[in-house]
Scaffold this motif. Structure first.
Motif, PDB file in Angstrom:
ATOM      1  N   PRO A 128      29.800   4.684  -8.789  1.00  0.00           N
ATOM      2  CA  PRO A 128      29.486   3.358  -9.330  1.00  0.00           C
ATOM      3  C   PRO A 128      30.438   2.269  -8.860  1.00  0.00           C
ATOM      4  CG  PRO A 128      30.450   4.759 -11.014  1.00  0.00           C
ATOM      5  CD  PRO A 128      30.163   5.632  -9.847  1.00  0.00           C
ATOM      6  N   ARG A 129      31.572   2.619  -8.262  1.00  0.00           N
ATOM      7  CA  ARG A 129      32.507   1.594  -7.805  1.00  0.00           C
ATOM      8  C   ARG A 129      32.274   1.201  -6.350  1.00  0.00           C
ATOM      9  NH1 ARG A 129      36.336   0.603 -11.478  1.00  0.00           N
ATOM     10  NH2 ARG A 129      36.625   2.106 -13.139  1.00  0.00           N
ATOM     11  N   GLY A 130      31.253   1.737  -5.730  1.00  0.00           N
ATOM     12  CA  GLY A 130      30.902   1.297  -4.392  1.00  0.00           C
ATOM     13  C   GLY A 130      31.926   1.659  -3.345  1.00  0.00           C
ATOM     14  N   THR A 131      31.990   0.844  -2.288  1.00  0.00           N
ATOM     15  CA  THR A 131      32.882   1.128  -1.171  1.00  0.00           C
ATOM     16  C   THR A 131      34.200   0.383  -1.275  1.00  0.00           C
ATOM     17  OG1 THR A 131      31.921  -0.695   0.070  1.00  0.00           O
ATOM     18  CG2 THR A 131      30.929   1.469   0.371  1.00  0.00           C
ATOM     19  N   GLY A 132      34.357  -0.428  -2.294  1.00  0.00           N
ATOM     20  CA  GLY A 132      35.596  -1.180  -2.440  1.00  0.00           C
ATOM     21  C   GLY A 132      35.511  -2.588  -1.912  1.00  0.00           C
ATOM     22  N   THR A 133      34.395  -2.960  -1.255  1.00  0.00           N
ATOM     23  CA  THR A 133      34.254  -4.317  -0.730  1.00  0.00           C
ATOM     24  C   THR A 133      33.775  -5.281  -1.800  1.00  0.00           C
ATOM     25  OG1 THR A 133      31.948  -3.996  -0.098  1.00  0.00           O
ATOM     26  CG2 THR A 133      33.615  -3.333   1.498  1.00  0.00           C
ATOM     27  N   GLY A 134      33.223  -4.760  -2.883  1.00  0.00           N
ATOM     28  CA  GLY A 134      32.678  -5.624  -3.928  1.00  0.00           C
ATOM     29  C   GLY A 134      31.291  -6.120  -3.610  1.00  0.00           C
ATOM     30  N   LEU A 135      30.710  -5.655  -2.492  1.00  0.00           N
ATOM     31  CA  LEU A 135      29.399  -6.151  -2.095  1.00  0.00           C
ATOM     32  C   LEU A 135      28.296  -5.106  -2.197  1.00  0.00           C
ATOM     33  CD1 LEU A 135      30.383  -8.261   1.033  1.00  0.00           C
ATOM     34  CD2 LEU A 135      29.944  -9.060  -1.287  1.00  0.00           C
ATOM     35  N   SER A 136      28.658  -3.865  -2.365  1.00  0.00           N
ATOM     36  CA  SER A 136      27.628  -2.835  -2.464  1.00  0.00           C
ATOM     37  C   SER A 136      28.018  -1.830  -3.529  1.00  0.00           C
ATOM     38  CB  SER A 136      27.441  -2.117  -1.121  1.00  0.00           C
ATOM     39  OG  SER A 136      28.621  -1.418  -0.775  1.00  0.00           O
ATOM     40  N   THR A 137      27.011  -1.103  -4.011  1.00  0.00           N
ATOM     41  CA  THR A 137      27.248  -0.123  -5.064  1.00  0.00           C
ATOM     42  C   THR A 137      26.399   1.112  -4.810  1.00  0.00           C
ATOM     43  OG1 THR A 137      27.339   0.205  -7.443  1.00  0.00           O
ATOM     44  CG2 THR A 137      25.459  -0.996  -6.610  1.00  0.00           C
ATOM     45  N   ASN A 138      26.713   2.183  -5.522  1.00  0.00           N
ATOM     46  CA  ASN A 138      25.994   3.450  -5.421  1.00  0.00           C
ATOM     47  C   ASN A 138      26.271   4.197  -4.131  1.00  0.00           C
ATOM     48  OD1 ASN A 138      24.764   3.411  -7.939  1.00  0.00           O
ATOM     49  ND2 ASN A 138      23.068   2.175  -7.204  1.00  0.00           N
ATOM     50  N   ASN A 139      27.239   3.785  -3.337  1.00  0.00           N
ATOM     51  CA  ASN A 139      27.599   4.585  -2.184  1.00  0.00           C
ATOM     52  C   ASN A 139      28.255   5.884  -2.646  1.00  0.00           C
ATOM     53  OD1 ASN A 139      26.684   2.953  -0.154  1.00  0.00           O
ATOM     54  ND2 ASN A 139      28.609   1.839   0.074  1.00  0.00           N
ATOM     55  N   PRO A 140      27.848   7.028  -2.079  1.00  0.00           N
ATOM     56  CA  PRO A 140      28.363   8.319  -2.539  1.00  0.00           C
ATOM     57  C   PRO A 140      29.720   8.628  -1.928  1.00  0.00           C
ATOM     58  CG  PRO A 140      26.776   8.657  -0.804  1.00  0.00           C
ATOM     59  CD  PRO A 140      26.828   7.172  -1.048  1.00  0.00           C
ATOM     60  N   THR A 141      30.741   7.863  -2.284  1.00  0.00           N
ATOM     61  CA  THR A 141      32.060   8.049  -1.673  1.00  0.00           C
ATOM     62  C   THR A 141      32.843   9.179  -2.311  1.00  0.00           C
ATOM     63  OG1 THR A 141      32.901   6.318  -3.123  1.00  0.00           O
ATOM     64  CG2 THR A 141      32.245   5.680  -0.915  1.00  0.00           C
ATOM     65  N   GLY A 142      32.287   9.827  -3.341  1.00  0.00           N
ATOM     66  CA  GLY A 142      32.939  10.997  -3.907  1.00  0.00           C
ATOM     67  C   GLY A 142      32.415  12.263  -3.257  1.00  0.00           C
ATOM     68  N   GLY A 143      32.824  13.408  -3.762  1.00  0.00           N
ATOM     69  CA  GLY A 143      32.317  14.667  -3.244  1.00  0.00           C
ATOM     70  C   GLY A 143      33.093  15.188  -2.057  1.00  0.00           C
ATOM     71  N   ILE A 144      32.694  16.341  -1.553  1.00  0.00           N
ATOM     72  CA  ILE A 144      33.395  17.007  -0.462  1.00  0.00           C
ATOM     73  C   ILE A 144      33.279  16.234   0.849  1.00  0.00           C
ATOM     74  CG2 ILE A 144      33.480  19.103   0.939  1.00  0.00           C
ATOM     75  CD1 ILE A 144      34.545  19.462  -1.866  1.00  0.00           C
ATOM     76  N   PHE A 145      32.071  15.773   1.160  1.00  0.00           N
ATOM     77  CA  PHE A 145      31.830  15.113   2.444  1.00  0.00           C
ATOM     78  C   PHE A 145      31.842  13.595   2.367  1.00  0.00           C
ATOM     79  CE2 PHE A 145      29.743  19.260   3.362  1.00  0.00           C
ATOM     80  CZ  PHE A 145      30.530  19.614   4.459  1.00  0.00           C
ATOM     81  N   GLY A 146      31.777  13.010   1.162  1.00  0.00           N
ATOM     82  CA  GLY A 146      31.752  11.560   1.047  1.00  0.00           C
ATOM     83  C   GLY A 146      30.442  10.944   1.461  1.00  0.00           C
ATOM     84  N   THR A 147      29.405  11.742   1.596  1.00  0.00           N
ATOM     85  CA  THR A 147      28.077  11.270   1.963  1.00  0.00           C
ATOM     86  C   THR A 147      27.061  12.266   1.442  1.00  0.00           C
ATOM     87  OG1 THR A 147      26.624  10.630   3.789  1.00  0.00           O
ATOM     88  CG2 THR A 147      28.149  12.448   4.196  1.00  0.00           C
ATOM     89  N   PHE A 148      25.772  11.919   1.489  1.00  0.00           N
ATOM     90  CA  PHE A 148      24.745  12.817   0.973  1.00  0.00           C
ATOM     91  C   PHE A 148      24.454  13.983   1.910  1.00  0.00           C
ATOM     92  CE2 PHE A 148      23.201   8.928  -1.377  1.00  0.00           C
ATOM     93  CZ  PHE A 148      23.628   9.385  -2.611  1.00  0.00           C
ATOM     94  N   ASP A 149      24.936  13.929   3.154  1.00  0.00           N
ATOM     95  CA  ASP A 149      24.693  15.018   4.089  1.00  0.00           C
ATOM     96  C   ASP A 149      25.108  16.351   3.479  1.00  0.00           C
ATOM     97  OD1 ASP A 149      23.773  13.281   6.020  1.00  0.00           O
ATOM     98  OD2 ASP A 149      25.768  12.956   6.864  1.00  0.00           O
ATOM     99  N   SER A 150      24.257  17.362   3.638  1.00  0.00           N
ATOM    100  CA  SER A 150      24.508  18.733   3.183  1.00  0.00           C
ATOM    101  C   SER A 150      24.348  18.913   1.693  1.00  0.00           C
ATOM    102  CB  SER A 150      25.905  19.212   3.599  1.00  0.00           C
ATOM    103  OG  SER A 150      26.069  19.115   4.990  1.00  0.00           O
ATOM    104  N   ARG A 151      23.749  17.960   0.987  1.00  0.00           N
ATOM    105  CA  ARG A 151      23.483  18.209  -0.429  1.00  0.00           C
ATOM    106  C   ARG A 151      22.393  19.269  -0.548  1.00  0.00           C
ATOM    107  NH1 ARG A 151      21.844  14.366  -5.587  1.00  0.00           N
ATOM    108  NH2 ARG A 151      22.307  15.980  -7.101  1.00  0.00           N
ATOM    109  N   THR A 152      22.665  20.334  -1.293  1.00  0.00           N
ATOM    110  CA  THR A 152      21.735  21.450  -1.369  1.00  0.00           C
ATOM    111  C   THR A 152      20.674  21.226  -2.446  1.00  0.00           C
ATOM    112  OG1 THR A 152      23.176  22.659  -2.884  1.00  0.00           O
ATOM    113  CG2 THR A 152      23.454  23.073  -0.528  1.00  0.00           C
ATOM    114  N   ALA A 153      19.598  22.024  -2.342  1.00  0.00           N
ATOM    115  CA  ALA A 153      18.467  21.849  -3.244  1.00  0.00           C
ATOM    116  C   ALA A 153      18.734  22.372  -4.636  1.00  0.00           C
ATOM    117  CB  ALA A 153      17.233  22.548  -2.662  1.00  0.00           C
ATOM    118  N   ASP A 154      19.736  23.242  -4.788  1.00  0.00           N
ATOM    119  CA  ASP A 154      19.973  23.872  -6.085  1.00  0.00           C
ATOM    120  C   ASP A 154      21.167  23.294  -6.833  1.00  0.00           C
ATOM    121  OD1 ASP A 154      21.876  24.929  -4.353  1.00  0.00           O
ATOM    122  OD2 ASP A 154      20.771  26.797  -4.125  1.00  0.00           O
TER     123      ASP A 154
END
Length: 596
Positions: free
Chosen positions: A257-283
């Motif tokens: 929810p805190r975005g990328t830190g620029t204050g201009l965008s939100t919902n970027n998945p900057t948490g997690g192992i990879f920092g992106t949605f790549d490799s998110r599994t179905a289960d």
């Protein structure tokens, strides 16, 4: 006892699985069955919209035709039971009774080869004739039993008295047990079904795209459980409640929810192992709830309207997925089976946003054409301004699907329109449901830094999505599917963006063993290919994704038993987050699914 012991042994963990998988490689080609075998999934034909179904975990490549009638022929005369000796007086007596009163019923109607009838089997036929004659006498009809027949019955009854006594005692025991079950069963209209998954896996290679540091090479063992209660009130309708929970962590990032830190965008998945949605599994377990917290994932009521229309009302679900519109053209569909990643399961046009209340309709135009439409409001239960069913965020979806007469080809054309007003909390109208794609492709705008820090999108968004999917059964043991999707994003008051995704898959049913399934998938997850010059989604004004990222996935679903499947697989992503400066990421996965 032997069968029970075997079933218990099958549930032991990894050692048994590895032994079975090793053994499967030695399976000869002669074990592979014909085209009409099944993997217990949806058929290559329009769905029967009038029959309630459970949890369409669809795998539509290898199908089973209706089973043929039993080879055991039904008979209507004792003379057809050649293993009963005609020279026996009881044979002649029973033959006369059966042919006169039509009382050959139950197990004695089956031909028994060269084996002679036992006295108990003979007594079963005699008991049926006794019941039939008693009914005629009680009804006082003109077809009363003849005196000679009554004499034969009396003699037979005396000779087979011991066997008749045992038989009637058994019937009384069965009736008592049936009465007890009817009085103590969970519900006369509700069916409970469930799935439990054990998953071992982790990162084998790759970096976090935000920190640029290597992702932890940690192997984990976790689980997910899903319970489904299905009730019917008319025999044609269905009320379904889905409960789920687990602790399988998402390797692909979850919305920040805190975005990328620029204050201009939100919902970027900057948490997690990879920092992106790549490799998110179905289960993966839902990121909205804690580990092993049971949540309600779906509540809906389905009923037919006429013979060709199915109507769904849901308080918590997703319209496009609720009526299974992605299943006909994608054999990788299914949260507890098939593909490893969320991206391989379906074109992202089906995954546009959160779940919520709404309606969905499925209508058979003809044997070859089917129309589906849905409307859902992710914040439809929220009474606050700019929320609710009709004044807040919505997703309107429609699809027309074609089924070939030979049932070996399917084609689906899809369209979705979505809108999120300014001030929406949570996912905006320009993302792909935290499922797949680059950070920019899933970003929305918040020009107010305070709102961005709270995950509030203070700029309205509109999305128009177009999808095309097809599946072709090349051979009974080989099918190809493909899809392409284009999304036109409009950031109201700011500008526009364009997002593309595509995928191609090969699936082989009955690979190595009847009921097993192997597959490989290659595609490009949602990528922001164009952006208006004055729009900043976190990378700078007008900055879209720089490079092409490919998603490669392979898996083998081995059918251990009718209720247990073991699925090893991998996910390889080149240029994660659509950036070639990021080294490729690799995930290894071993999933075991128990169904009950």
């Amino acid at each position: 006892m032997k069968k029970t012991a075997c079933n218990l042994l099958l549930t032991f963990p990894m050692s048994v699985f590895l032994l079975v998988l090793a053994a499967s490689t030695k399976t000869s080609a002669s074990e592979i069955r014909g085209e009409n075998e099944t993997t217990n999934k949806e058929t290559l034909s329009p769905v029967n919209i009038n029959t309630p179904d459970f949890n369409k975990i669809t795998q539509i490549i290898a199908q089973k035709e209706p089973s043929s009638l039993s080879d055991e022929s039904q008979v209507t005369s004792v003379s057809q039971l050649s293993d009963v000796q005609p020279s026996d007086w009881a044979y002649e007596a029973l033959k006369s009774l059966i042919e006169r009163y039509d009382c050959l019923v139950g197990s004695d109607t089956k031909y028994r080869g060269n084996r002679a009838l036992t006295r108990y089997e003979f007594a079963a036929g005699l008991n049926a004739c006794l019941d039939q004659v008693n009914k005629l006498i009680a009804a006082s009809t003109s077809d009363l039993a003849l005196k000679t027949d009554l004499e034969s019955i009396q003699r037979l009854n005396e000779e087979f008295n011991a066997e008749l006594t045992v038989l009637r005692g058994r019937l009384q025991t069965i009736e008592a047990r049936t009465t007890e079950l009817e009085g103590n069963q969970f519900s006369t209209t509700t069916k409970l079904q469930g799935e439990v998954q054990f998953v071992a896996g982790g990162v084998l290679a790759g970096n976090n795209v935000v920190t640029k540091q290597p992702a932890p090479r940690t192997i984990t063992f976790s689980q997910r459980t899903r319970l489904i209660l299905s009730s019917s009130f008319t025999g044609k309708d269905q009320l379904r409640l889905t409960l789920s929970g687990g602790n399988i962590n998402s390797l692909g990032g979850v919305p920040n929810p805190r975005g990328t830190g620029t204050g201009l965008s939100t919902n970027n998945p900057t948490g997690g192992i990879f920092g992106t949605f790549d490799s998110r599994t179905a289960d993966n377990a839902s990121p909205s709830f804690g580990a092993n917290q049971i949540s309600v994932g779906g509540i809906r009521y389905r009923f037919p309207v006429g013979k060709k229309t199915q109507f769904n009302i849901f308080a918590q679900s997703d319209g496009a997925n609720e009526i299974g519109l992605s299943g006909p053209t994608n054999p990788f569909e299914g949260s507890a089976s098939n593909g490893i990643s969320r991206f391989s399961r379906r074109n992202m046009v089906y995954n546009y946003g959160d779940t919520g209340p709404g309606i969905a309709i499925l209508h058979d135009l003809s044997k070859q054409w089917q129309l589906g439409a849905s409307y859902s409001a992710p914040n439809g239960d929220n009474p606050a301004p700019k929320n609710g069913l009709f004044t807040g965020r919505y997703v309107a979806f429609g699809q027309i699907t074609y089924f070939s007469p030979k049932k070996n080809f399917r084609l689906g054309l899809s369209y979705a329109n979505t809108y999120s007003p300014a001030g929406t909390l949570g996912q905006g109208g320009t993302n792909f449901g935290s499922a797949a794609g680059s950070n920019l492709a899933n970003s929305t705008i918040s020009t107010n830094p305070a709102n961005a820090a709270k995950g509030i999108v203070d700029q309205g968004t509109v999305g128009n999505l177009y999808g095309l999917g097809a599946l072709y059964k090349i051979h009974p043991r080989l099918a190809i599917n493909s899809f392409v999707g284009y999304s036109s994003h409009r950031y109201l008051g700011q500008g526009d963006g364009q997002v593309w995704n595509w995928g191609v898959g090969l699936t082989s049913p009955d690979l190595g063993k009847k009921g097993s399934l192997g597959g490989i998938f290659v595609g490009q997850a949602p990528t922001l290919t164009g952006l208006s010059k004055n729009v900043d989604l976190g990378a700078g004004k007008g900055q879209a994704d720089k490079d092409t990222s490919l998603h490669v996935e392979g898996w083998y679903q081995y059918k251990l038993t009718d209720n247990i499947e073991v699925t090893p697989g991998f996910i390889w992503v080149t240029a994660p987050n659509s950036d070639t400066t990021n080294p490729g990421s690799v995930v290894g996965w071993l999933r075991t699914t128990f169904r009950f």
